[in-house]
Design a protein around this motif. Structure first.
Motif, PDB file in Angstrom:
ATOM      1  N   TRP A 217       0.803  -0.973   0.001  1.00 38.70           N
ATOM      2  CA  TRP A 217      -0.157  -0.022   0.066  1.00 38.70           C
ATOM      3  C   TRP A 217       0.974   1.083   0.011  1.00 38.70           C
ATOM      4  O   TRP A 217       0.262   2.471  -0.214  1.00 38.70           O
ATOM      5  N   ARG A 220       0.220   4.228  -2.542  1.00 41.00           N
ATOM      6  CA  ARG A 220      -1.011   4.887  -2.246  1.00 41.00           C
ATOM      7  C   ARG A 220      -0.854   6.029  -1.073  1.00 41.00           C
ATOM      8  O   ARG A 220      -1.099   7.087  -1.122  1.00 41.00           O
ATOM      9  N   ASP A 285      -5.009  -4.723  -6.954  1.00 40.59           N
ATOM     10  CA  ASP A 285      -5.518  -3.620  -6.073  1.00 40.59           C
ATOM     11  C   ASP A 285      -5.256  -4.541  -4.673  1.00 40.59           C
ATOM     12  O   ASP A 285      -5.992  -5.348  -4.342  1.00 40.59           O
ATOM     13  N   ARG A 288      -8.403  -5.247  -2.954  1.00 39.80           N
ATOM     14  CA  ARG A 288      -9.481  -6.209  -3.523  1.00 39.80           C
ATOM     15  C   ARG A 288      -8.690  -7.394  -4.287  1.00 39.80           C
ATOM     16  O   ARG A 288      -8.912  -7.319  -5.584  1.00 39.80           O
TER      17      ARG A 288
END
Length: 398
Positions: A217, A220, A285, A288
């Motif tokens: 992550w 992001r 993702d 997900r």
């Protein structure tokens, strides 16, 4: 000094431990649960057999922490040092093995080149006719990432670190230095040198420095601060199988480097098999992705393991498995750098974050505090290497 760490995996917690040990005030924000991201889905390998000096040195600096972890942290991480065995099918790979071992031994790692017959002394059912060379290091092994997270989290809490789980960081902005990113006036009472404000569902957090240690992550999180990180979330799988043959409990973690397959013994007569075999490796993702194991992949992984050693065959039973994420950079090396004033990145380990966490924590503390205590020179892991073209190449990737 107050440091906010974004990410409660083993890298974030090791960084919190190092910073708290040097007197910093530390807050850890984890969007989920501690170790609930890639750390909790890692294979647990700890090895010194890499193809670049900086990765070898990060391992060598981390191993003493893993060796003494039970005594220092009060948690048994089931550290088993049965070694790593790398296998070469081609002369080209064998030549790179010889180069790697020369560099590794110069750095202080006790690896050595073996003939296939010598490798079979460590793995008796090795299909020696398929290989031309191997390398082995008895210093390598495996440990339990879940237990390491427990040990680190207990230690940092005892040191006064504020751990906030289920607390995602939703924005990051510079404050206290005469203006914010949008040009407005000061929005927080931070030190004269400036600082950062992180927005969370529970309200803002002001800090002198921020550490981005959010694994897959991380791109992001860095983007919230306007930083472009070349860190891609890539799905990787692990299967637990019951081998057809009797894989010794002390067999090394074995990597067939030319096919990408690896395996090692697990508890109660089972084995772990893994590897990435597809030419396609798309970004996923991280919120997900399919966390379950693909049965077709598990069959292929078991067949490739059988092609390397005769412990696996048609009677091997696939018990279960899972999928997790590698945080991959273009050169398969971490980014350890101050990407902006007061914004430190510790991400992109490409599957090696768990084993390098202790040394990474010390490097992060140096970058945050402006010190030089870490024994590893991590300057080669700067973010700007991707613009300058001074990238590295890690060839020992599975």
């Amino acid at each position: 000094m107050h440091v906010l760490i974004v990410g409660g995996g083993v890298v974030g917690l090791a960084s919190a431990h190092a910073l708290a040990g040097r007197g910093a005030e530390v807050t850890v924000c984890e969007a989920g649960t501690l170790g609930g991201g890639s750390t909790g889905r890692a294979a647990g390998g700890i090895r010194t057999q890499f193809s670049t000096r900086v990765n070898v040195e990060l391992s060598l600096a981390s191993v003493p922490v893993w060796e003494s972890f039970a005594d220092d942290f009060g948690v048994d991480i089931d550290y088993r040092r049965s070694g790593y065995l790398f296998l070469a099918r081609t002369e080209e790979t064998a030549a790179s093995f010889r180069e790697n071992v020369a560099m590794q031994t110069e750095a202080g790692a006790p690896s050595r080149v073996l003939s296939p017959a010598e490798a079979a002394e460590y793995l008796p059912e090795l299909r020696t006719e398929s290989f031309v060379a191997a390398t082995f290091s008895a210093a390598d092994g495996v440990a339990d990432p879940h237990s390491a997270v427990q040990g680190y989290s207990d230690a940092v809490r005892a040191a006064g670190v504020d751990i906030r789980t289920k607390t995602p960081v939703t924005d990051l902005a510079r404050v206290g230095d005469g203006g914010s990113d949008d040009g407005s006036a000061d929005v927080a009472a931070t030190p004269d040198t400036g600082g950062w404000r992180a927005e969370t569902p529970d309200g803002p957090i002001d800090a002198d420095a921020v550490v981005v240690a959010a694994g897959a992550w991380s791109a992001r999180v860095a983007a919230l601060a306007g930083i472009d990180l070349p860190v891609a979330p890539r799905r990787r799988q692990i299967a637990v199988v019951e081998p057809e043959g009797d894989l010794p409990a002390d067999a090394p973690l074995t990597i067939d480097l030319d096919t990408g397959a690896y395996f090692r013994p697990e508890r109660e007569g089972t084995a772990v098999v893994g590897g990435h075999f597809s030419a396609s490796d798309p970004d996923v993702d991280p919120d997900r992705f399919d966390e379950s194991m693909d049965v077709e992949w598990a069959v292929e992984a078991t067949e490739r393991a059988d092609d390397a050693a005769a412990y696996f065959g048609p009677e091997t039973r696939i018990r279960n498995g899972w999928a997790g994420l590698y945080a991959v950079t273009p050169d398969h090396h971490a980014i350890l750098d101050e990407a902006a004033p007061g914004l430190v990145v510790a991400a992109g380990f490409s599957g090696h974050g768990f084993q390098h966490a202790p040394a990474t924590g010390e490097a992060v503390a140096d970058l945050c505090l402006g010190e030089d205590a870490c024994e590893v020179d991590v300057s080669a892991l700067s973010l700007d290497r991707f613009e300058s073209g001074e990238t590295l190449r890690e060839r020992n990737v599975a």
